[in-house]
Design a protein around this motif. Structure first.
Motif, PDB file in Angstrom:
ATOM      1  N   MET A  22      57.598  27.563 -15.657  1.00  0.00           N
ATOM      2  CA  MET A  22      58.765  26.749 -15.289  1.00  0.00           C
ATOM      3  C   MET A  22      58.697  25.482 -16.127  1.00  0.00           C
ATOM      4  O   MET A  22      57.682  24.784 -16.127  1.00  0.00           O
ATOM      5  CB  MET A  22      58.731  26.401 -13.803  1.00  0.00           C
ATOM      6  N   ILE A  23      59.771  25.201 -16.853  1.00  0.00           N
ATOM      7  CA  ILE A  23      59.734  24.043 -17.749  1.00  0.00           C
ATOM      8  C   ILE A  23      60.762  22.974 -17.411  1.00  0.00           C
ATOM      9  O   ILE A  23      60.685  21.867 -17.916  1.00  0.00           O
ATOM     10  CB  ILE A  23      59.906  24.471 -19.217  1.00  0.00           C
ATOM     11  N   ASP A  24      61.710  23.307 -16.546  1.00  0.00           N
ATOM     12  CA  ASP A  24      62.732  22.314 -16.225  1.00  0.00           C
ATOM     13  C   ASP A  24      63.274  22.612 -14.837  1.00  0.00           C
ATOM     14  O   ASP A  24      63.184  23.733 -14.340  1.00  0.00           O
ATOM     15  CB  ASP A  24      63.853  22.364 -17.262  1.00  0.00           C
ATOM     16  N   ASN A  25      63.856  21.594 -14.195  1.00  0.00           N
ATOM     17  CA  ASN A  25      64.470  21.791 -12.891  1.00  0.00           C
ATOM     18  C   ASN A  25      65.506  20.701 -12.636  1.00  0.00           C
ATOM     19  O   ASN A  25      65.578  19.717 -13.364  1.00  0.00           O
ATOM     20  CB  ASN A  25      63.415  21.810 -11.790  1.00  0.00           C
ATOM     21  N   ILE A  74      58.320  19.865 -10.376  1.00  0.00           N
ATOM     22  CA  ILE A  74      57.459  20.985 -10.759  1.00  0.00           C
ATOM     23  C   ILE A  74      56.026  20.481 -10.770  1.00  0.00           C
ATOM     24  O   ILE A  74      55.707  19.514 -11.448  1.00  0.00           O
ATOM     25  CB  ILE A  74      57.831  21.521 -12.161  1.00  0.00           C
ATOM     26  N   LEU A  75      55.188  21.136  -9.996  1.00  0.00           N
ATOM     27  CA  LEU A  75      53.779  20.770  -9.965  1.00  0.00           C
ATOM     28  C   LEU A  75      53.066  21.431 -11.134  1.00  0.00           C
ATOM     29  O   LEU A  75      53.199  22.643 -11.350  1.00  0.00           O
ATOM     30  CB  LEU A  75      53.133  21.211  -8.653  1.00  0.00           C
ATOM     31  N   ASP A  76      52.305  20.656 -11.901  1.00  0.00           N
ATOM     32  CA  ASP A  76      51.585  21.214 -13.051  1.00  0.00           C
ATOM     33  C   ASP A  76      50.690  22.387 -12.655  1.00  0.00           C
ATOM     34  O   ASP A  76      50.586  23.369 -13.375  1.00  0.00           O
ATOM     35  CB  ASP A  76      50.739  20.132 -13.734  1.00  0.00           C
ATOM     36  N   ALA A  77      50.042  22.269 -11.507  1.00  0.00           N
ATOM     37  CA  ALA A  77      49.095  23.298 -11.076  1.00  0.00           C
ATOM     38  C   ALA A  77      49.791  24.594 -10.665  1.00  0.00           C
ATOM     39  O   ALA A  77      49.149  25.626 -10.542  1.00  0.00           O
ATOM     40  CB  ALA A  77      48.243  22.770  -9.921  1.00  0.00           C
TER      41      ALA A  77
END
Length: 170
Positions: free
Chosen positions: A32-35, A40-43
């Motif tokens: 997931m790169i955008d929202n 968006i949680l890195d983990a």
């Protein structure tokens, strides 16, 4: 992908084609790169898919493509091809090493040893042995051998070494 109000979990289904071919494991990464309107949680932003083939692996053979090679010291190297036939779906490795015959390491060539790694899909690899050009012409040829041993990575036991020795004449 759209989340409804107060929804925080989604299932993602990936279909994998099941065919009759024996294939190497395959991998894919989804990220997931955008929202919009959320975070968006890195983990938890990346997923890796690992597809494992369920067909029986194909038998294979690894060996020298040609077992007698003639090289000129002035060329600088002797190149010898190692070929894998069949069963290209797995990673395999094989060790190689030179051994003196009438040609001597340090005088006619540089001793060589190492390991070739045949990654999935790789059918040929080349070993280069450095030759020593003493700039002295001789009428009598000398030779040394290059050997293959220690096949690794074949947990099924259906791959084998063939044509394990090549003679290099100078």
């Amino acid at each position: 992908m759209t989340f409804a109000e107060d929804e925080w979990v989604k299932e993602l289904h990936v279909s994998i084609v099941d065919d009759e071919e024996s294939e190497a494991d395959e991998f894919a990464t989804l990220q997931m790169i955008d929202n919009e309107g959320g975070e968006i949680l890195d983990a938890a932003s990346t997923m890796t898919i690992h597809a494992i083939d369920d067909e029986e692996p194909e038998p294979c053979e690894i060996g020298f493509a040609v077992t007698e090679v003639t090289a000129d010291k002035s060329d600088g190297t002797a190149e010898i091809t190692v070929r894998r036939t069949g069963g290209v779906q797995n990673v395999l490795s094989v060790d190689y090493a030179t051994a003196d015959g009438t040609a001597k390491a340090g005088k006619d060539y540089i001793a060589a040893k190492g390991t070739l790694a045949f990654y999935a899909g790789v059918q040929e690899m080349t070993i280069s042995v450095e030759l020593i050009n003493d700039k002295i012409a001789t009428e009598e040829m000398v030779d040394f051998t290059l050997s293959l041993s220690n096949l690794k990575g074949d947990s099924s036991g259906i791959c084998k070494l063939t044509e394990t020795e090549a003679t290099i004449s100078l």
